[in-house]
Motif scaffolding. Structure first.
Motif, mmCIF file in Angstrom:
data_model
loop_
_atom_site.group_PDB
_atom_site.id
_atom_site.type_symbol
_atom_site.label_atom_id
_atom_site.label_comp_id
_atom_site.label_asym_id
_atom_site.label_seq_id
_atom_site.Cartn_x
_atom_site.Cartn_y
_atom_site.Cartn_z
ATOM 1 N N LEU A 90 0.829 -1.206 0.000
ATOM 2 C CA LEU A 90 0.000 0.000 0.000
ATOM 3 C C LEU A 90 0.866 1.259 0.000
ATOM 4 N N LEU A 91 1.914 1.257 0.818
ATOM 5 C CA LEU A 91 2.789 2.431 0.880
ATOM 6 C C LEU A 91 3.609 2.569 -0.400
ATOM 7 N N PHE A 92 4.033 1.411 -0.943
ATOM 8 C CA PHE A 92 4.779 1.426 -2.199
ATOM 9 C C PHE A 92 3.908 2.013 -3.304
ATOM 10 N N ALA A 93 2.632 1.610 -3.336
ATOM 11 C CA ALA A 93 1.712 2.112 -4.358
ATOM 12 C C ALA A 93 1.595 3.627 -4.288
ATOM 13 N N ASN A 94 1.774 4.187 -3.090
ATOM 14 C CA ASN A 94 1.665 5.634 -2.935
ATOM 15 C C ASN A 94 2.891 6.386 -3.410
ATOM 16 N N SER A 95 4.055 5.715 -3.406
ATOM 17 C CA SER A 95 5.232 6.456 -3.864
ATOM 18 C C SER A 95 5.597 6.105 -5.302
ATOM 19 N N VAL A 96 5.123 4.969 -5.820
ATOM 20 C CA VAL A 96 5.343 4.659 -7.234
ATOM 21 C C VAL A 96 3.955 4.508 -7.848
ATOM 22 N N PHE A 97 3.601 3.336 -8.337
ATOM 23 C CA PHE A 97 2.221 3.008 -8.703
ATOM 24 C C PHE A 97 2.176 1.493 -8.802
ATOM 25 N N VAL A 98 0.969 0.928 -8.939
ATOM 26 C CA VAL A 98 0.926 -0.531 -8.928
ATOM 27 C C VAL A 98 1.063 -1.086 -10.339
ATOM 28 N N SER A 99 1.841 -2.158 -10.457
ATOM 29 C CA SER A 99 1.990 -2.845 -11.733
ATOM 30 C C SER A 99 2.271 -4.313 -11.429
#
Lengths: 353, 288
Positions: free
Chosen positions: A237-246
């Motif tokens: 969830l935090l990663f999705a906020n600083s990059v995006f989901v793929s």
């Protein structure tokens, strides 16, 4: 004396953590802060495996599955709900339920270590394959297109609770991530000091004995596996906020990296994998830029990571924390008589038979 | 009718490719209880060996059937000497070390050959059955897979080498006490497993092409087949390949190829829940 030393370790971690939390935003530029946010998000992922592998002996090759599910659940829910607080809650809840199902399947099936590794690896590969081919209209969930190979570039940024549209600035995301990392770290520490944590370690040391003493091993393993899943989901969830989901969030290299962090940092500790994670992230970043420089084109991140992993498994099986402990003892031993050998049980990396 | 024949051929070809993919891994796992996570990269290396030799002017069949297994077999022997040997009995550590090896191989091959797809076209042309066409090469692969299984069975059953191998598999300490040298047996086993993997890599290269990261596409299938098969090397691999290959192909025909792969993996996970020791851990226990 010993007790004091262990508290000293906690105090050092807390001071360094708080120093980064409040110091870095004042000093660094936005680019560096975003990078540091990604590192901290990955550090939570490292913590999740450090907990379930290092303390419960569950070698999960598929932590990436929960990481990716957390990210995707958040993105899809946030796009549909139009606000992110409930989406974030759902992003932790759903992967935890998934971990419960998978864990039930594995621990009640009494699947042994190696098979467990293969099954978790397979599950994350299934998800990877599946999400990779979700391009096109028929794969929209509500308003959110899953986007196949490209992922969801328009992943919404967290907003302040109760104020939809009022997004967090990168500095706030950084503080949130590092803050949550610290909380998660100390929560794990406390968890391990409780009765539950002690039983967990007993199961790691000798599963049969723990079972004969009357503990339902399956239940304890399932519980810790769910905690690990929840932590990995938080990281996603935090990663999705600083990059995006793929789809790469589910991929083999991500699963592999987590294991490398834990091995290099030191299995059976919590701080080791965190250090390992940050060091390896910095190293990978440096290698990525280095191979653009002329004369260094042979430097491939995979090559270096792979060789490092082999070297650590063969020569430094206890990781950097093991090296540091030995060095510290040797230094302390120069000053005073060495402590009796039995004081510190040797960390063994044997699996349950 | 024609459709049925084509479907059967497709199923046969899926089963054959699973057998080829996993037989080397099965030999290493069955004999040594070592899980080689670099298996996918051994396949990749076999593919590159065949394609490089072919581009250098070697006959295609020699490149696929001789050069690829020799190269990978030698590489396997080297790996056994340098890495695996130090980790016997430490299953998890072996997995990690071979994973490191797989990353290093991906990195190395990327540096040498570049991150692009190389390929050769499949030989033997195509064959038409009614209104449908299929490749003769795929039928050839079915033959090779069957031949490998039969040859493996004959070696294990009737030769001295096979006897030593079976003895070591059942009880390595007892086999050692009776005068075999386990260290040599393991070294040979690993090299043979690697050579078989190289052969498979070479044979599959015309169908799928090779990229440095192709190992990841193979490895899950190979593992799942070996683990579902259970303790018996040959019959386990054959039965698991048949079951999973059929499920894969039928789902692919009914839906899409991605769902076919997903069905294969799901079926294997369910199978492991029901039979944690694999198929031959429960049935056909005396088989080879």
């Amino acid at each position: 004396m010993k007790r004091l030393a262990s508290h000293l370790g906690n105090v050092v971690v807390l001071v360094v953590g708080l120093g980064v939390l409040f110091g870095l935003p004042a000093l660094a530029e936005t680019y560096l802060i975003i990078n540091a946010t990604i590192f901290a998000a990955f550090a939570i992922l490292a913590l999740s495996l450090a907990l379930i592998w290092g303390y419960a002996g569950i070698l999960c090759f598929g932590q990436a599955a929960f990481f990716g599910l957390g990210g995707y659940t958040y993105a899809v829910a946030a796009i549909n709900f139009g606000e992110t607080t409930s989406a974030a809650a759902l992003a932790i809840l759903l992967p935890t339920i998934f971990a419960a199902l998978l864990g039930y399947f594995m621990f009640w099936g009494r699947i042994s270590d190696v098979y467990l590794g293969v099954i978790t690896l397979t599950v994350s590969l299934i998800l990877y394959r599946f999400v990779n081919q979700t391009a096109g209209e028929q794969w929209n969930i509500g308003d959110a297109p899953l986007g196949g190979f490209n992922g969801i570039p328009a992943t919404p940024i967290l907003n302040w609770p109760g104020r939809p549209g009022d997004q967090l600035a990168p500095e706030d995301i950084f503080s949130l991530t590092v803050g949550l990392l610290l909380i998660a770290y100390f929560a794990c520490k406390i968890l391990l000091a409780t009765r539950f944590g002690r039983i967990m370690v007993a199961i790691r040391e000798n599963e049969t004995r723990a079972e004969l003493l009357g503990y339902d091993v399956r239940l304890y393993k399932l519980a810790i596996f769910m905690v690990g899943g929840a932590l990995a989901a938080l990281s996603g969830l935090l990663f999705a906020n600083s990059v995006f989901v793929s789809p790469t969030m589910f991929s083999l290299p991500v699963s592999g990296q987590i294991i490398i962090w834990v091995i290099i940092g030191g299995l059976g500790t919590l701080i080791g994998p965190l250090v390992g994670c940050i060091l390896m992230q910095v190293l990978t970043n440096q290698l990525g830029t280095l191979n653009q420089v002329k004369g260094f084109a042979w430097v491939d991140p995979n090559l270096v990571l792979g060789v490092l992993l082999v070297v650590f498994v063969l020569l430094v099986p206890r990781g950097l924390t093991g090296l540091a402990t030995d060095a510290w003892r040797r230094l302390a031993g120069l000053a005073r008589r060495p402590p009796p050998a039995a004081a510190q049980p040797v960390q063994e990396r044997t699996s349950n038979p | 009718m024609d459709y049925a024949i084509i479907l059967l051929l497709q199923i046969g070809s899926a089963i054959a490719s699973l057998v080829l993919l996993s037989i080397g891994l099965a030999v290493i796992f069955g004999m040594m209880r070592v899980i080689n996570l670099a298996h996918g990269e051994f396949l990749m290396l076999g593919g590159y060996a065949a394609i490089t030799a072919y581009n250098k002017g070697v006959n295609l069949w020699i490149a696929m059937l001789v050069v690829a297994p020799l190269t990978v077999g030698l590489f396997g022997a080297l790996v056994e000497r340098l890495v695996i040997r130090h980790l016997y009995g430490r299953l998890i550590d072996t997995m990690l070390a071979t994973w490191g090896l797989s990353l290093a191989m991906i990195g190395f091959v990327t540096v040498v050959f570049g991150n692009t797809v190389s390929g050769i076209s499949a030989p033997l042309g195509s064959l038409s059955i009614g209104g449908y066409r299929t490749g003769r090469y795929e039928i050839f692969l079915i033959g090779v897979a069957a031949l490998l299984l039969v040859a493996g069975w004959l070696v294990l059953r009737y030769t001295r080498l096979g006897l030593i191998a079976r003895g070591t598999m059942q009880n390595s300490a007892m086999a050692a006490a009776l005068g075999t040298n386990p260290s040599a047996v393991y070294a040979v086993t690993f090299a043979v497993g690697a050579a078989l993997t190289g052969l498979a890599g070479g044979l599959l290269a015309p169908l799928s092409g090779v990229v440095p990261t192709i190992g990841a596409a193979y490895i899950a299938k190979a593992f799942i087949t070996v683990i579902s098969g259970g303790a018996a090397i040959l019959s386990g691999t054959a039965i698991a390949s048949a079951l999973l290959g059929a499920i894969n192909t039928i789902t692919t025909f009914a839906f899409t190829s991605v769902l076919g792969e997903v069905a294969l993996l799901v079926a294997a996970v369910v199978l492991l829940r029901l039979l944690p020791q694999g198929i031959t851990g429960r049935f056909f226990r005396r088989a080879l």
